[in-house]
Each structure stands twice: as structure tokens, then as C-alpha cells.
Design a protein around this motif. Structure first.
Motif, short mmCIF file in Angstrom:
data_model
loop_
_atom_site.label_atom_id
_atom_site.label_comp_id
_atom_site.label_asym_id
_atom_site.label_seq_id
_atom_site.Cartn_x
_atom_site.Cartn_y
_atom_site.Cartn_z
N LYS A 284 0.83 -1.21 0.00
CA LYS A 284 0.00 0.00 0.00
C LYS A 284 0.86 1.26 0.00
O LYS A 284 0.60 2.23 -0.72
N ARG A 285 1.93 1.25 0.81
CA ARG A 285 2.81 2.42 0.87
C ARG A 285 3.47 2.67 -0.47
O ARG A 285 3.54 3.82 -0.95
N LEU A 286 3.96 1.61 -1.10
CA LEU A 286 4.68 1.75 -2.37
C LEU A 286 3.77 2.18 -3.51
O LEU A 286 4.26 2.69 -4.53
N THR A 287 2.49 1.97 -3.37
CA THR A 287 1.54 2.34 -4.43
C THR A 287 0.73 3.57 -4.05
O THR A 287 -0.34 3.81 -4.62
N GLY A 288 1.23 4.37 -3.12
CA GLY A 288 0.55 5.60 -2.73
C GLY A 288 -0.78 5.37 -2.07
O GLY A 288 -1.68 6.23 -2.14
N GLY A 289 -0.92 4.21 -1.43
CA GLY A 289 -2.15 3.89 -0.73
C GLY A 289 -3.18 3.15 -1.56
O GLY A 289 -4.21 2.72 -1.03
N ASP A 290 -2.92 3.01 -2.86
CA ASP A 290 -3.92 2.41 -3.74
C ASP A 290 -3.94 0.88 -3.69
O ASP A 290 -4.99 0.26 -3.84
N GLY A 291 -2.79 0.26 -3.52
CA GLY A 291 -2.68 -1.19 -3.62
C GLY A 291 -2.31 -1.62 -5.03
O GLY A 291 -2.35 -0.84 -5.98
N ALA A 292 -1.94 -2.87 -5.17
CA ALA A 292 -1.55 -3.43 -6.48
C ALA A 292 -2.79 -3.88 -7.24
O ALA A 292 -3.72 -4.46 -6.65
N GLU A 293 -2.81 -3.62 -8.52
CA GLU A 293 -3.94 -4.07 -9.34
C GLU A 293 -3.97 -5.59 -9.49
O GLU A 293 -5.04 -6.18 -9.68
N VAL A 294 -2.79 -6.22 -9.41
CA VAL A 294 -2.70 -7.67 -9.56
C VAL A 294 -1.74 -8.21 -8.50
O VAL A 294 -0.69 -7.61 -8.24
N ILE A 295 -2.09 -9.34 -7.89
CA ILE A 295 -1.17 -10.11 -7.07
C ILE A 295 -0.97 -11.46 -7.74
O ILE A 295 -1.95 -12.14 -8.09
N PHE A 296 0.27 -11.85 -7.93
CA PHE A 296 0.65 -13.11 -8.58
C PHE A 296 1.32 -13.96 -7.52
O PHE A 296 2.46 -13.71 -7.14
N ASP A 297 0.59 -14.95 -7.01
CA ASP A 297 1.01 -15.63 -5.78
C ASP A 297 1.31 -17.10 -6.01
O ASP A 297 0.50 -17.83 -6.59
N ALA A 298 2.46 -17.53 -5.51
CA ALA A 298 2.87 -18.94 -5.60
C ALA A 298 2.76 -19.66 -4.28
O ALA A 298 3.09 -20.85 -4.20
N ILE A 299 2.30 -18.99 -3.24
CA ILE A 299 2.46 -19.52 -1.89
C ILE A 299 1.15 -20.03 -1.30
O ILE A 299 1.04 -21.16 -0.85
N GLY A 300 0.11 -19.20 -1.31
CA GLY A 300 -1.16 -19.59 -0.69
C GLY A 300 -1.02 -19.68 0.82
O GLY A 300 -0.30 -18.92 1.45
N GLY A 301 -1.72 -20.65 1.43
CA GLY A 301 -1.61 -20.86 2.87
C GLY A 301 -2.36 -19.83 3.69
O GLY A 301 -3.04 -18.94 3.16
N PRO A 302 -2.26 -19.92 5.02
CA PRO A 302 -3.04 -19.05 5.90
C PRO A 302 -2.69 -17.58 5.80
O PRO A 302 -3.47 -16.73 6.21
N GLY A 303 -1.52 -17.24 5.26
CA GLY A 303 -1.17 -15.84 5.10
C GLY A 303 -1.78 -15.19 3.88
O GLY A 303 -1.66 -13.97 3.69
N PHE A 304 -2.47 -15.97 3.06
CA PHE A 304 -2.98 -15.46 1.80
C PHE A 304 -4.00 -14.33 2.00
O PHE A 304 -3.96 -13.31 1.32
N GLY A 305 -4.91 -14.52 2.95
CA GLY A 305 -5.94 -13.51 3.17
C GLY A 305 -5.36 -12.17 3.56
O GLY A 305 -5.77 -11.13 3.05
N ALA A 306 -4.39 -12.18 4.46
CA ALA A 306 -3.77 -10.93 4.89
C ALA A 306 -2.96 -10.30 3.77
O ALA A 306 -2.97 -9.07 3.59
#
Length: 333
Positions: free
Chosen positions: A214-236
């Protein structure tokens, strides 16, 4: 033509020690098939999962083969083959069933649809490191998530083969890649590849990573997340997504259940590369994109280490499972 080829087999589920090198008969290519002389192999985590019984389909034992990616030269073609000819430099990948068609071998007979022409300027080691990584990044980011110029994309596990390819694919279309890696030592290489920012996760929580996005995108967030991990940390982690953005999950390095984030609206995709690359149209588009980048130098597959000889295959799998490398491990045959 030799009647046998040295081939990697395994007869039971297990660690790298179950891999053996044996002489296996090689037949003339049937109609619609080609015989490839393999020059180099590219390793993928899918193969470690397949060998150990953790992949989405199980090996046929005993004497299962292994491997998706190889680069080599066409040695013979079967009746009806029209797209390839003897002497063509090629790569393998689409639609391979590893038990019967795995490419860890000196020679392999494959359907014509599983073999792609490799640009003449691309050497075998580079070719062996390219197909799966770049077509996965292309299919997930462009065809599935609709990544556009100017979009931010968060790439988790960015020092992997697919992760390093995703950085380059994003840059090629004018998107802005944000990369995560667990250790400081890989930061410089990811920046050199084109990452706009590198988030070293270390012992950080997914909540902290999302806050940094969020900080790096000026508070907007990333338009896309490309995730290889999953797991319980995914939601956060997905709390770092821009409203209306897209998450593409292409791996499950953490096999524990994942929570669905509550920052709606967003789109959640799961991506499996064979859905794209086993169709004629998808294979045409993904191959054209890959070969254009390889031919003009825009795509530079990251090769973490090259080992010589099929007899090093156990060492190669141990190295892959150590996570000490960046990019792909290649075995020269």
C-alpha cells in the motif's frame, strides 16, 4: 539410430535418492510424433512434487519418467508431422504426461504438439530454462488477470523461475513489478531484472507485506497479485490489493488452508498452465510471445546453476529443494 537412451526413472515415491539413470528403449516416432535429441533440461518444482507424490496427479510406478522442459534438436519425424523438420532446434513442454513422456533423457519421443520451435539464436541452456516460466507468467498475468501498462503487480516468491520471468513479462508491457523475496541477498538481482521495488519479507508477517505494498503504491494497492504460496497468510497478503483488482494463485508452496480475504470487490483466479498451452490457439499465442522476447533479448531466463550430465540429477533436485538458487536449475545432457 541408437535403440536405447539413458533416461532418468524412479520406481518408488521419495526424495532425490530414488532417481536412477537407466537405458530405456527408444522407438521410431509414430505418426504425429517427433524424436528429440535432448541437449539440456530445465528443472521445475512440479517435478520434485511428482517424484515425492505431492503433485496433482500421481506417477505410474514402477519405472516412471520425469520432466517437462528440455531443449534439443529434432532427429526424426513421424508421418504427418508438418510443423517441424529434422535439424530444427526445439523446446518441449505443452501437454506432457510425465510418467510416460518425461523428458529427463538423452532422447525422447513426443507428440508434435508437445514440441515447439526454438529461435536459432537461443542456446539449449537458455531454451531449457524458458518455456514453462514465461508461458506461465504470460498466461496468468496477461490472459487471466488482464495486467495492463501502468498497473502494479505484486509477485511473491519472485526469485523462482516463474517469479523472475514474471518480472520481465510485466516490464515488457509497461507494468510495474513489486517483488518479494525472503532474504536480502537476492534483492540486487531482482532489481537488475527489472523489479521496481523489492520487499524482503524475512520474518515479516503477510499483514506487514500488504502494508508495504500500500505504501509503495501511494495507498492504492496493487492491481494484480501473482502468488505462488497460498496458505493461511494469503488472506492478509491480499489486503494489499487495489479495489477491483485480481489475484492469481498459481502454486501452493504452503499447503495449509488459505483464507479468502474480505476486501471485496476483487477477482480471485487459480491458474494452471496446461489450460492455455494445450489448446492450439493458446499454444500459438504463448509461444509467439515467448519467442519474440527470446529473439530480441527482452527475455533473459535466469539460470541459477548448470550441472553437467544426467548422473547429476539427484544433486540438481537436492539443490532445487534447498532454495539457495535464484531462477532455474539446468542440467546439460
Amino acid at each position: 539410430m541408437p535403440t536405447t537412451a539413458r533416461t532418468v526413472l524412479f520406481h518408488e515415491i521419495g526424495g532425490p535418492e530414488v532417481l536412477t539413470v537407466e537405458d530405456v528403449p527408444v522407438s521410431d516416432p509414430a505418426p504425429g510424433h517427433v524424436l528429440v535429441r535432448v541437449e539440456a533440461l530445465g528443472l521445475n518444482r512440479a517435478e520434485a512434487l511428482f517424484r515425492s507424490g505431492g503433485y496433482y496427479y500421481q506417477p505410474a510406478l514402477p519405472a516412471s519418467r520425469l520432466g517437462y522442459e528440455a531443449a534439443g534438436v529434432v532427429e526424426a519425424v513421424g508421418e504427418g508431422v508438418t510443423e517441424l523438420a529434422v535439424g530444427d532446434p526445439v523446446m518441449t513442454g505443452p501437454g506432457i504426461e510425465m510418467s510416460a513422456q518425461g523428458v529427463y533423457a538423452e532422447q525422447v519421443v513426443l507428440p508434435e504438439t508437445a514440441v515447439l520451435r526454438r529461435p536459432a539464436s537461443v542456446d539449449a541452456v537458455t531454451g531449457a530454462a524458458a518455456w514453462l516460466t514465461y508461458t506461465t507468467a504470460y498466461g496468468a498475468l496477461l490472459e487471466t488477470a488482464g495486467l495492463r501498462p501502468g498497473d502494479h503487480v505484486l509477485i511473491t516468491g519472485a526469485s523462482s523461475g516463474v517469479g523472475t520471468a514474471a518480472i520481465q513479462v510485466a516490464r515488457r508491457i509497461g507494468a510495474i513489478p513489486l517483488a518479494t523475496t525472503r532474504t536480502e541477498e537476492k534483492r540486487g538481482q531482482l532489481l537488475e531484472l527489472g523489479a521496481a521495488e523489492v520487499i524482503v519479507t524475512g520474518e515479516s508477517t503477510p499483514e506487514a507485506v500488504a502494508k508495504e505494498v500500500k505504501r509503495l503504491t501511494g495507498g492504492d494497492g496493487a492491481e494484480v497479485i501473482f502468488d505462488a504460496i497460498g496458505g493461511p497468510g494469503f488472506g492478509a497478503l491480499a489486503e494489499g490489493l487495489a479495489p477491483g483488482g485480481s489475484v492469481v494463485v498459481y502454486g501452493w508452496l504452503d499447503t495449509r488452508p488459505a483464507e479468502i480475504p474480505r476486501n471485496w470487490p476483487f477477482t480471485l483466479h487459480t491458474y494452471a498452465n496446461m489450460i492455455l498451452t494445450t489448446t492450439p490457439a493458446g499454444r500459438r499465442r504463448s509461444t509467439a510471445f515467448l519467442n519474440a522476447g527470446l529473439a530480441d533479448g527482452g527475455f533473459r531466463p535466469v539460470v541459477g546453476e548448470v550441472l553437467d550430465g544426467l548422473d547429476r540429477i539427484q544433486d540438481a533436485h537436492r539443490l532445487m529443494e534447498s532454495n539457495r538458487h535464484t531462477g532455474k536449475i539446468v542440467v546439460r545432457v
